[in-house]
Design a protein around this motif. Structure first.
Motif, short mmCIF file in Angstrom:
data_model
loop_
_atom_site.label_atom_id
_atom_site.label_comp_id
_atom_site.label_asym_id
_atom_site.label_seq_id
_atom_site.Cartn_x
_atom_site.Cartn_y
_atom_site.Cartn_z
N ILE A 219 2.81 5.49 -2.87
CA ILE A 219 3.22 4.32 -3.28
C ILE A 219 3.78 4.15 -4.84
CG2 ILE A 219 2.74 1.58 -3.92
CD1 ILE A 219 0.88 1.75 -1.57
N VAL A 220 2.81 4.91 -5.75
CA VAL A 220 3.54 4.80 -6.93
C VAL A 220 4.52 6.06 -7.28
CG1 VAL A 220 1.25 3.66 -7.97
CG2 VAL A 220 1.41 6.25 -7.72
N GLY A 221 4.31 7.09 -6.42
CA GLY A 221 5.06 8.47 -6.75
C GLY A 221 6.36 8.09 -6.23
N GLY A 222 6.64 7.15 -5.25
CA GLY A 222 8.19 7.09 -4.63
C GLY A 222 9.15 6.41 -5.47
N SER B 281 4.73 -2.60 2.40
CA SER B 281 5.33 -2.46 3.85
C SER B 281 5.76 -1.12 4.18
CB SER B 281 6.43 -3.67 3.98
OG SER B 281 7.46 -3.34 3.32
N GLN B 282 6.40 -0.50 3.34
CA GLN B 282 6.59 1.01 3.75
C GLN B 282 5.50 1.82 3.97
OE1 GLN B 282 9.12 1.75 0.42
NE2 GLN B 282 10.88 2.17 1.56
N ALA B 283 4.31 1.40 3.20
CA ALA B 283 3.05 2.20 3.13
C ALA B 283 2.43 1.85 4.58
CB ALA B 283 2.17 2.09 2.25
N GLU B 284 2.44 0.50 5.07
CA GLU B 284 2.11 -0.11 6.09
C GLU B 284 2.25 0.84 7.39
OE1 GLU B 284 1.59 -4.39 8.37
OE2 GLU B 284 3.41 -3.91 7.13
N LEU C 83 -1.13 -4.43 6.28
CA LEU C 83 -0.72 -4.80 5.01
C LEU C 83 -2.03 -5.23 4.03
CD1 LEU C 83 1.95 -4.71 3.35
CD2 LEU C 83 2.41 -7.05 3.93
N TRP C 84 -2.89 -5.91 4.71
CA TRP C 84 -3.99 -6.00 3.94
C TRP C 84 -4.81 -5.01 3.53
CZ3 TRP C 84 -9.22 -5.67 4.40
CH2 TRP C 84 -9.97 -6.33 3.56
#
Length: 71
Positions: free
Chosen positions: A37-40, A45-48, A55-56
């Motif tokens: 997530i932080v590297g992108g 939602s993309q990680a989901e 998502l939770w």
């Protein structure tokens, strides 16, 4: 990031900060989600979609690692 660096970071976070797995996700997978997530940067939602987690679960995992980085 190389496998060796990822593993060393994971082991440091577990041994120093006591990060553990939850019923929903392993701690190593949580670290992978956080870094992705932080590297992108990527959205939750993309990680989901990428990690096939709710998502939770993505949000909770991200928040756990973010709190460790802030301390």
């Amino acid at each position: 990031m190389s496998t060796e660096v990822f593993t060393a970071l994971y082991e440091l976070l577990v041994s120093t900060y006591g990060l553990t797995s939850t019923n929903n996700v392993l701690s190593i997978e949580s670290l992978a989600m956080f870094l992705w997530i932080v590297g992108g940067p990527q959205s939750f939602s993309q990680a989901e979609n990428r990690f096939t987690r709710l998502l939770w679960t993505v949000h909770t995992s991200f928040t756990r690692y973010l709190s460790v980085c802030a301390s």
